[in-house]
Design an enzyme around this catalytic site. Sequence first.
Site, short mmCIF file in Angstrom:
data_model
loop_
_atom_site.label_atom_id
_atom_site.label_comp_id
_atom_site.label_asym_id
_atom_site.label_seq_id
_atom_site.Cartn_x
_atom_site.Cartn_y
_atom_site.Cartn_z
N CYS A 8 47.49 13.39 30.70
CA CYS A 8 46.14 13.81 30.27
C CYS A 8 45.13 12.88 30.95
O CYS A 8 45.43 12.30 32.00
CB CYS A 8 46.03 13.82 28.74
SG CYS A 8 46.28 12.21 27.96
N ASN A 11 45.65 9.02 28.55
CA ASN A 11 47.00 8.66 28.08
C ASN A 11 46.97 7.91 26.74
O ASN A 11 47.81 7.06 26.48
CB ASN A 11 47.77 7.84 29.14
CG ASN A 11 49.26 7.66 28.86
OD1 ASN A 11 49.87 6.68 29.28
ND2 ASN A 11 49.88 8.59 28.17
N CYS A 13 45.46 9.92 23.72
CA CYS A 13 45.38 10.93 22.64
C CYS A 13 46.41 12.04 22.81
O CYS A 13 47.32 12.18 21.98
CB CYS A 13 43.98 11.56 22.60
SG CYS A 13 42.65 10.40 22.27
N ARG A 14 46.27 12.86 23.86
CA ARG A 14 47.09 14.06 23.98
C ARG A 14 48.49 13.81 24.54
O ARG A 14 49.49 14.26 23.96
CB ARG A 14 46.38 15.11 24.86
CG ARG A 14 45.15 15.70 24.21
CD ARG A 14 44.30 16.47 25.21
NE ARG A 14 43.70 15.57 26.20
CZ ARG A 14 43.01 15.96 27.25
NH1 ARG A 14 42.87 17.25 27.48
NH2 ARG A 14 42.48 15.08 28.06
N SER A 15 48.57 13.15 25.71
CA SER A 15 49.89 13.04 26.34
C SER A 15 50.86 12.18 25.52
O SER A 15 52.07 12.46 25.55
CB SER A 15 49.81 12.59 27.80
OG SER A 15 49.14 11.37 27.95
N ASP A 124 40.54 18.17 24.84
CA ASP A 124 40.44 16.72 24.67
C ASP A 124 39.83 16.41 23.30
O ASP A 124 38.68 16.78 23.03
CB ASP A 124 39.53 16.19 25.79
CG ASP A 124 39.41 14.68 25.79
OD1 ASP A 124 39.86 14.05 24.81
OD2 ASP A 124 38.85 14.15 26.76
P1 4NP Z 1 43.26 11.80 26.28
O1 4NP Z 1 41.82 11.53 25.61
O2 4NP Z 1 43.00 12.23 27.69
O3 4NP Z 1 43.83 12.92 25.44
O4 4NP Z 1 44.02 10.51 26.16
C1 4NP Z 1 40.88 10.67 26.18
C2 4NP Z 1 40.99 9.33 25.96
C3 4NP Z 1 40.05 8.46 26.50
C4 4NP Z 1 39.01 8.96 27.24
C5 4NP Z 1 38.91 10.32 27.46
C6 4NP Z 1 39.86 11.18 26.93
N1 4NP Z 1 38.03 8.09 27.76
O5 4NP Z 1 37.06 8.58 28.34
O6 4NP Z 1 38.17 6.87 27.62
#
Ligand code: 4NP
Length: 154
Positions: A8, A11, A13-15, A124
């Site tokens: 994602c 790394n 939240c989702r993955s 996201d």
């Molecule tokens: P993820 O979510 O891609 O599902 O891990 C996010 C986590 C952090 C950020 C964006 C999306 N960020 O901008 O820091």
Amino acid sequence: MTAVLFVCLGNICRSPLAEGIFRAQVEAAGLSAQFFMDSAGCGGWHSGEPPDPRSVALAAHHGIDLSAQKARQIHRDDFERFDLILGLDRDNVRHLKAMLPKGSHAQVRLYLEAALGLHKDVPDPYYGSASDFEAVFHLCEKASAGLLNQRINA
Ligand code: 4NP
């Protein structure tokens, strides 16, 4: 042995959920010897950090332990080490395809498309609410089952 990498943006939240849920389903099916799985982010802002506490708590609520996971950024070597690299959304897939080294045998695919035939993103949830995280969890549960079924029947 199939090596699967879930990717994602951050790394955190989702993955981590996609990885943790898939691992739990693989273990429950007694197929741990057939799969290696990991997750990574397109970006490295959270490298070395544990998953987001909202993902950790939600997974724990469902009996899934994400505490061994640490965020890391996708690396060129991943395209040699993994058979299947799954982007959780279309931006992630674009990023991965742009990085794909010539001659790599890795398959880069959109997660929900590879798992369920759906040309859809896992949204996201980082700036979202608890219900956004729950939606991610349930999508990943369905997707993991789809992925596992396909691999078993492959
Ligand atoms: P993820 O979510 O891609 O599902 O891990 C996010 C986590 C952090 C950020 C964006 C999306 N960020 O901008 O820091």
